[in-house]
Structure formats: C-alpha cells, structure tokens
Design a protein around this motif. Sequence first.
Motif, PDB file in Angstrom:
ATOM      1  N   ILE A  64       0.811  -1.216   0.000  1.00 19.66           N
ATOM      2  CA  ILE A  64       0.000   0.000   0.000  1.00 19.66           C
ATOM      3  C   ILE A  64       0.843   1.265   0.000  1.00 19.66           C
ATOM      4  O   ILE A  64       0.454   2.290  -0.563  1.00 19.66           O
ATOM      5  CB  ILE A  64      -1.034   0.023   1.146  1.00 19.66           C
ATOM      6  N   ALA A  65       2.059   1.197   0.581  1.00 22.65           N
ATOM      7  CA  ALA A  65       2.907   2.390   0.566  1.00 22.65           C
ATOM      8  C   ALA A  65       3.233   2.795  -0.870  1.00 22.65           C
ATOM      9  O   ALA A  65       3.367   3.977  -1.181  1.00 22.65           O
ATOM     10  CB  ALA A  65       4.188   2.142   1.358  1.00 22.65           C
ATOM     11  N   ALA A  66       3.340   1.789  -1.760  1.00 23.68           N
ATOM     12  CA  ALA A  66       3.627   2.104  -3.163  1.00 23.68           C
ATOM     13  C   ALA A  66       2.466   2.863  -3.795  1.00 23.68           C
ATOM     14  O   ALA A  66       2.671   3.746  -4.632  1.00 23.68           O
ATOM     15  CB  ALA A  66       3.898   0.825  -3.936  1.00 23.68           C
ATOM     16  N   LEU A  67       1.237   2.544  -3.378  1.00 27.33           N
ATOM     17  CA  LEU A  67       0.081   3.273  -3.913  1.00 27.33           C
ATOM     18  C   LEU A  67       0.050   4.710  -3.380  1.00 27.33           C
ATOM     19  O   LEU A  67      -0.499   5.605  -4.010  1.00 27.33           O
ATOM     20  CB  LEU A  67      -1.227   2.542  -3.551  1.00 27.33           C
ATOM     21  N   LEU A  68       0.650   4.911  -2.195  1.00 24.52           N
ATOM     22  CA  LEU A  68       0.738   6.271  -1.656  1.00 24.52           C
ATOM     23  C   LEU A  68       1.793   7.081  -2.407  1.00 24.52           C
ATOM     24  O   LEU A  68       1.598   8.261  -2.669  1.00 24.52           O
ATOM     25  CB  LEU A  68       1.134   6.223  -0.174  1.00 24.52           C
ATOM     26  N   ILE A  69       2.922   6.459  -2.711  1.00 21.43           N
ATOM     27  CA  ILE A  69       4.087   7.211  -3.174  1.00 21.43           C
ATOM     28  C   ILE A  69       4.185   7.318  -4.691  1.00 21.43           C
ATOM     29  O   ILE A  69       4.528   8.370  -5.233  1.00 21.43           O
ATOM     30  CB  ILE A  69       5.390   6.578  -2.611  1.00 21.43           C
ATOM     31  N   THR A  70       3.870   6.224  -5.399  1.00 23.58           N
ATOM     32  CA  THR A  70       4.109   6.225  -6.846  1.00 23.58           C
ATOM     33  C   THR A  70       3.245   7.250  -7.596  1.00 23.58           C
ATOM     34  O   THR A  70       3.782   7.986  -8.433  1.00 23.58           O
ATOM     35  CB  THR A  70       3.912   4.807  -7.423  1.00 23.58           C
ATOM     36  N   PRO A  71       1.935   7.345  -7.351  1.00 25.69           N
ATOM     37  CA  PRO A  71       1.151   8.332  -8.115  1.00 25.69           C
ATOM     38  C   PRO A  71       1.637   9.776  -7.948  1.00 25.69           C
ATOM     39  O   PRO A  71       1.812  10.471  -8.962  1.00 25.69           O
ATOM     40  CB  PRO A  71      -0.280   8.141  -7.579  1.00 25.69           C
ATOM     41  N   PRO A  72       1.927  10.269  -6.708  1.00 20.30           N
ATOM     42  CA  PRO A  72       2.448  11.644  -6.626  1.00 20.30           C
ATOM     43  C   PRO A  72       3.816  11.795  -7.264  1.00 20.30           C
ATOM     44  O   PRO A  72       4.115  12.844  -7.835  1.00 20.30           O
ATOM     45  CB  PRO A  72       2.511  11.940  -5.125  1.00 20.30           C
ATOM     46  N   LEU A  73       4.645  10.751  -7.193  1.00 19.32           N
ATOM     47  CA  LEU A  73       5.944  10.826  -7.862  1.00 19.32           C
ATOM     48  C   LEU A  73       5.750  11.035  -9.354  1.00 19.32           C
ATOM     49  O   LEU A  73       6.425  11.866  -9.978  1.00 19.32           O
ATOM     50  CB  LEU A  73       6.713   9.514  -7.654  1.00 19.32           C
ATOM     51  N   ALA A  74       4.801  10.281  -9.928  1.00 21.93           N
ATOM     52  CA  ALA A  74       4.500  10.433 -11.350  1.00 21.93           C
ATOM     53  C   ALA A  74       3.949  11.828 -11.625  1.00 21.93           C
ATOM     54  O   ALA A  74       4.359  12.501 -12.573  1.00 21.93           O
ATOM     55  CB  ALA A  74       3.505   9.364 -11.790  1.00 21.93           C
ATOM     56  N   ALA A  75       3.047  12.288 -10.767  1.00 23.44           N
ATOM     57  CA  ALA A  75       2.395  13.587 -10.978  1.00 23.44           C
ATOM     58  C   ALA A  75       3.408  14.727 -10.960  1.00 23.44           C
ATOM     59  O   ALA A  75       3.271  15.709 -11.678  1.00 23.44           O
ATOM     60  CB  ALA A  75       1.325  13.822  -9.911  1.00 23.44           C
ATOM     61  N   ARG A  76       4.450  14.570 -10.141  1.00 23.33           N
ATOM     62  CA  ARG A  76       5.458  15.623 -10.008  1.00 23.33           C
ATOM     63  C   ARG A  76       6.133  15.922 -11.342  1.00 23.33           C
ATOM     64  O   ARG A  76       6.649  17.011 -11.556  1.00 23.33           O
ATOM     65  CB  ARG A  76       6.484  15.181  -8.954  1.00 23.33           C
ATOM     66  N   TYR A  77       6.113  14.918 -12.262  1.00 21.52           N
ATOM     67  CA  TYR A  77       6.746  15.130 -13.560  1.00 21.52           C
ATOM     68  C   TYR A  77       5.889  15.955 -14.517  1.00 21.52           C
ATOM     69  O   TYR A  77       6.333  16.305 -15.603  1.00 21.52           O
ATOM     70  CB  TYR A  77       7.089  13.784 -14.215  1.00 21.52           C
ATOM     71  N   TRP A  78       4.664  16.235 -14.125  1.00 25.11           N
ATOM     72  CA  TRP A  78       3.763  16.956 -15.029  1.00 25.11           C
ATOM     73  C   TRP A  78       3.453  18.365 -14.562  1.00 25.11           C
ATOM     74  O   TRP A  78       2.901  19.160 -15.303  1.00 25.11           O
ATOM     75  CB  TRP A  78       2.450  16.192 -15.191  1.00 25.11           C
ATOM     76  N   THR A  79       3.757  18.702 -13.327  1.00 28.20           N
ATOM     77  CA  THR A  79       3.321  20.002 -12.819  1.00 28.20           C
ATOM     78  C   THR A  79       4.281  20.543 -11.777  1.00 28.20           C
ATOM     79  O   THR A  79       5.049  19.800 -11.169  1.00 28.20           O
ATOM     80  CB  THR A  79       1.911  19.904 -12.196  1.00 28.20           C
ATOM     81  N   GLU A  80       4.238  21.858 -11.583  1.00 29.26           N
ATOM     82  CA  GLU A  80       5.040  22.531 -10.563  1.00 29.26           C
ATOM     83  C   GLU A  80       4.152  23.129  -9.489  1.00 29.26           C
ATOM     84  O   GLU A  80       4.568  23.999  -8.744  1.00 29.26           O
ATOM     85  CB  GLU A  80       5.866  23.662 -11.210  1.00 29.26           C
ATOM     86  N   ARG A  81       2.872  22.721  -9.458  1.00 28.25           N
ATOM     87  CA  ARG A  81       1.968  23.292  -8.460  1.00 28.25           C
ATOM     88  C   ARG A  81       1.397  22.173  -7.600  1.00 28.25           C
ATOM     89  O   ARG A  81       0.933  21.153  -8.100  1.00 28.25           O
ATOM     90  CB  ARG A  81       0.826  24.042  -9.147  1.00 28.25           C
ATOM     91  N   LEU A  82       1.418  22.379  -6.302  1.00 27.42           N
ATOM     92  CA  LEU A  82       0.995  21.323  -5.391  1.00 27.42           C
ATOM     93  C   LEU A  82      -0.470  20.923  -5.612  1.00 27.42           C
ATOM     94  O   LEU A  82      -0.808  19.738  -5.570  1.00 27.42           O
ATOM     95  CB  LEU A  82       1.217  21.761  -3.933  1.00 27.42           C
ATOM     96  N   GLY A  83      -1.336  21.927  -5.860  1.00 24.41           N
ATOM     97  CA  GLY A  83      -2.755  21.617  -6.047  1.00 24.41           C
ATOM     98  C   GLY A  83      -2.969  20.684  -7.234  1.00 24.41           C
ATOM     99  O   GLY A  83      -3.665  19.672  -7.134  1.00 24.41           O
ATOM    100  N   VAL A  84      -2.333  21.034  -8.362  1.00 19.19           N
ATOM    101  CA  VAL A  84      -2.456  20.214  -9.567  1.00 19.19           C
ATOM    102  C   VAL A  84      -1.832  18.842  -9.314  1.00 19.19           C
ATOM    103  O   VAL A  84      -2.377  17.807  -9.689  1.00 19.19           O
ATOM    104  CB  VAL A  84      -1.753  20.904 -10.772  1.00 19.19           C
ATOM    105  N   MET A  85      -0.691  18.844  -8.620  1.00 17.40           N
ATOM    106  CA  MET A  85       0.008  17.597  -8.339  1.00 17.40           C
ATOM    107  C   MET A  85      -0.881  16.654  -7.527  1.00 17.40           C
ATOM    108  O   MET A  85      -0.986  15.456  -7.832  1.00 17.40           O
ATOM    109  CB  MET A  85       1.289  17.903  -7.556  1.00 17.40           C
ATOM    110  N   ALA A  86      -1.557  17.193  -6.515  1.00 16.24           N
ATOM    111  CA  ALA A  86      -2.396  16.348  -5.658  1.00 16.24           C
ATOM    112  C   ALA A  86      -3.554  15.747  -6.457  1.00 16.24           C
ATOM    113  O   ALA A  86      -3.863  14.558  -6.333  1.00 16.24           O
ATOM    114  CB  ALA A  86      -2.914  17.155  -4.472  1.00 16.24           C
ATOM    115  N   ILE A  87      -4.190  16.572  -7.303  1.00 12.31           N
ATOM    116  CA  ILE A  87      -5.328  16.074  -8.086  1.00 12.31           C
ATOM    117  C   ILE A  87      -4.865  15.044  -9.114  1.00 12.31           C
ATOM    118  O   ILE A  87      -5.456  13.970  -9.270  1.00 12.31           O
ATOM    119  CB  ILE A  87      -6.051  17.248  -8.794  1.00 12.31           C
ATOM    120  N   LEU A  88      -3.745  15.368  -9.783  1.00 17.45           N
ATOM    121  CA  LEU A  88      -3.204  14.455 -10.783  1.00 17.45           C
ATOM    122  C   LEU A  88      -2.806  13.125 -10.131  1.00 17.45           C
ATOM    123  O   LEU A  88      -3.101  12.044 -10.657  1.00 17.45           O
ATOM    124  CB  LEU A  88      -1.985  15.111 -11.433  1.00 17.45           C
TER     125      LEU A  88
END
Lengths: 260, 289
Positions: free
Chosen positions: B209-233
Amino acid sequence: MHALHVSDLTVSYDKKPVLEDVSFSIPNGSITGIIGPNGAGKSTLIKSILRLIPSITGEVKVYGEPYAQQKKLIGYVPQRSEVDWDFPTNALDVVLMGRYRHIGIFKRAKKAEITWARECLQKVGMLGYAERQISQLSGGQQQRVFLARALAQDAMVYFMDEPFSGVDAATERAIIQLMKNWKQEGKTVIVVHHDLQTVEDYFDHVLLLNKQLVDFGETPKVFTLENLEKTYGGKIAFLQKTPSTEKEHHAHGHLAFESE
Amino acid sequence: MDTLLSSLSNANFQWVLVGSLLLGFASGVIGSFVLLKKQSLISDAMAHAALPGVCIMFLIFEVKSIPILLIGAAITSFLATQAIQFIINKSRIKTDAAIGIIISVFFGFGIVLLTYIQQNSTGSQAGLDTFIFGQAASLVKSDVQLITGGAFLLVLISMLFFKEFKLTLFDPQFAKGIGLPVSFLNGLMLFLVVAIVVIGIQMVGVILIAALLITPPLAARYWTERLGVMAILAGIFGAISGVLGAVISTTIVGLPTGPVIVLSASFIFFISLLFGKKKGLVIRRVRQA
C-alpha cells in the motif's frame, strides 16, 4: 514606547545553555543588527522570541503586551536554506503564504489578497517572476520572494535571519531599501547578521551576543573595538588599522572576524 | 473477456470498482503530502506494522469483523511511528535504520501471529492472509462502503486543510510564526496516512500500500510545478491504478490485487518519468538539443 521587550530569556539544547539571561528593549522604528560569532545563539535568539523553539525562562513583550497576543504584528524572514526550494509552488504562491493568517482557515485567497501579493512582489522587483517555479529562481531572487512574503504580512516588527547571506548586489540593495522603508513607516526591524564590515552602514542599533548579551544600544556607542573583543573573545583582526580606530576604540568598517 | 463482462454486471463488483477508484484517489492526494514531508519510508513502516494489529484483534475477539481488525491495524500502525520517533530521539540510530528495524520487527511479528492463527483456529480465519497482498474480490458490500466513505472523508479533510498543509510542509517555521497550529496539522497529516493505510490494506495489502501512496504523486510531479495540480493528478493516477488493479485481479483467478495496482501505478510512473511535461527525461533531452 518599546517595540520589543525581552527579559531573562534562557534557552538550552540538551541541557547545554545556548542563551543565558538575555534581556533588552528595542525602541520603535529602529533597525537592529544582532551580531556575534558562529554558535553565539543569534538565530536561536530570534527563534525563541518567535516561540519557534522553547525557552526555559523569559518573557517577550511586543508594544507592551505579551507576545502571544501580538502575533499578528510580527513578520518573519527565515534563513533561505531552511526550506526545500524544489517544493512544487511558484513565487506568487509563496508570497500569498504571508497572508494565510488574514485569509483564514478553510478559505481560499480572494482576488484582493492576490493583488496585494503581486504588489509586494513588485516592491522587491520580482513581479516578472510571479508564476515562476521557485527552484528556477536564483538565490537572491529566492531571498526577495521571502522579503515579499514578509511585506505581505504587513507586520510592525520584522525579524530577518541572515537575509544578506549569499545574495547578489541587487538583492542586497533591495533588502536595504526595504529596511529603510519599514523604518520610515515607523516599523521595527531586527536582523541576524554576520558581516562586521557592513554593520555601521546597515543598522542604527546593534545587539552584541555571545550566549549572553554583551551590549545593546545605538551603533556608534556599542559597536566598539572593546565590545567586539568581548563578543568574539579576542579573535578580531584588523584588515586596516587606522588612527581613528586605534584612538577612539571605534570600529569604522575595517574589522573582520577571524574564523578558526 | 466474458469473465470481465460478467464481472462488470455484478453488483458487488461495481461496488468494488467505486471503492478502488476512491481509495486510489485518496491515496494519491495524501501521498502527495507524504512525499513532500519526505516520509515515504515511514509510511511503508506504518503499512507493514498494520499486520500484527489485525492479527491481535482477531486473536482477542475471534471474529473476522473488519472494523475491529482495522482498529487493531490503526493502533499498531500508529505505535510503529511512535517507536520510530522514540528510537531517533533517544538513541544515535539514524532515521533509515530506525525505520528498517521497526518494519522488520512489526511485520515479522505479524507473520508469526498469522501463522499461529492459521494453524490453531478453524474456518473463521479464512482470508486473513489477504491482508498481506490484498484481494479486491474478497471484499463484501460493507467493506467497500467503509473504504468508500473513509476515502471520501480523507479527501475532504485534505481539501479543507490544503492551504495550511501546504505551508506546514514547505516552511514549518514560518507557519508556526504566523500562528498556525503546526503540531496539530502534522498530527492530522499523520492521521490521514494511518487512516488511508488502514482502509486500504484489505484491497492493496500491507506490503504494497505504501507504493500506492508514493508512486502516483511521484508520477504527478513530472507533469506540474503546483501542489494543487500535483495532488489532483496524483489522485487521478491513483484512481486509474486502483481500478485497473481491481478489474484485472478479479478477472484472473488467484491474482492478488495489490501487485496489479502497484504495477499499474509504476507503469504510469515510467511514462511520466520519460514524457512528463516538466521534468521528463525526453523533454529535458529535447530542450538540451
């Protein structure tokens, strides 16, 4: 009226005293430099005043009232190195953080707050970088974003932790201009500073610190060779000895702290 | 394909889909905070530490009542974080080693208890081992309702305190300076992580389950520089992974859900690593050329 009154402030880490019985009163509308060697407790002093770290004893009053009731009058510029500049946010967003207290919990920033934040960026010459990711700013630009955030706080007493360290000449001028503006507006500025050469140019008051308070007062009276030797434990070296510094025991910008 | 279609028309499976979608979304959002707090490893320790809690509650109450088991999971998860803090504060052991010790001790204890349960009780313990790798197919309607309601609540808390979380993560000193209740906000973030781990372990399992916590935001970080967008993505990536995991593992008999969810999330991560708009390797190479 004193802007800041600190009495008997004592702080220790792991039972080792870092600050002992520090007491002073800073007059309203002054610019004070906190000066002392590495490990003298300069940052600790402002952090304990701001209640960011616990103190063992001590009382802090802002305009005569206890600190806890006056938090809204306080502005703070932390050391630039203390945050992660790779954080996903832009310059405007960081400045808006200075308004979170005004915006209130659960609410989003309104247009007026955003306009105000942009004005603050403009005052430090950073409006063109509002949407820029903070990791893409230079060190000096990052410092100016922090200054703009402090401006956005619209405080009365400002604390700055080593704002001049590692900044370019333009940022240095921006910081000095900002301090002067604040002073003119009757605000009080307290700055942790380590460069002895610039002390007389920047500050009208000096607080000499080495775990204990060595001296505090107007710069010409306090920033003397004798006091500096007390503060730095005799590790002061003259870059240029001039007759005036020898005779008057005043340091006129020719002193340097010899670090070991 | 036929199994998939027949699954899709199954009412229970539709619930599972909704649950995996919301769980994945909540994981992505909360994971964004975890990642920026640099607590990825601690969240993994919390997840592994949930297992002994589940087993102890089963031994005490001798029923496979999900709410009771999950309370146990929350308690040992929380204890693990405190144990890590205690070791860091009171000894010279560094954070990574402290986390390593706690992961092994708690998870090892969990496995011992699980083995004991499987050898000594009868019938009612069936399926307790699904807590290790997760099994979406084993979820019943009430489990999914718990997951759905919980995930919804956690996302709501994340939204309400978003601004305050952001400042606390970026500059805790300044946050404290302007009078934000930083300790409370940190506690609340810890609660969010414990809660998402606890409601997610049935579906994803304690190991992954930790991978489900960490991997999606890690991926999202490559698409945006804004925390709000990152969290939604990150939420959307998590939701896609959750749904894919639930669908694929239900269609193929015996395949646990957790690994499929994590493989899906990892696939999204690799795509982002290569083609991400902000920091992707390909984009960087193109810009340099």
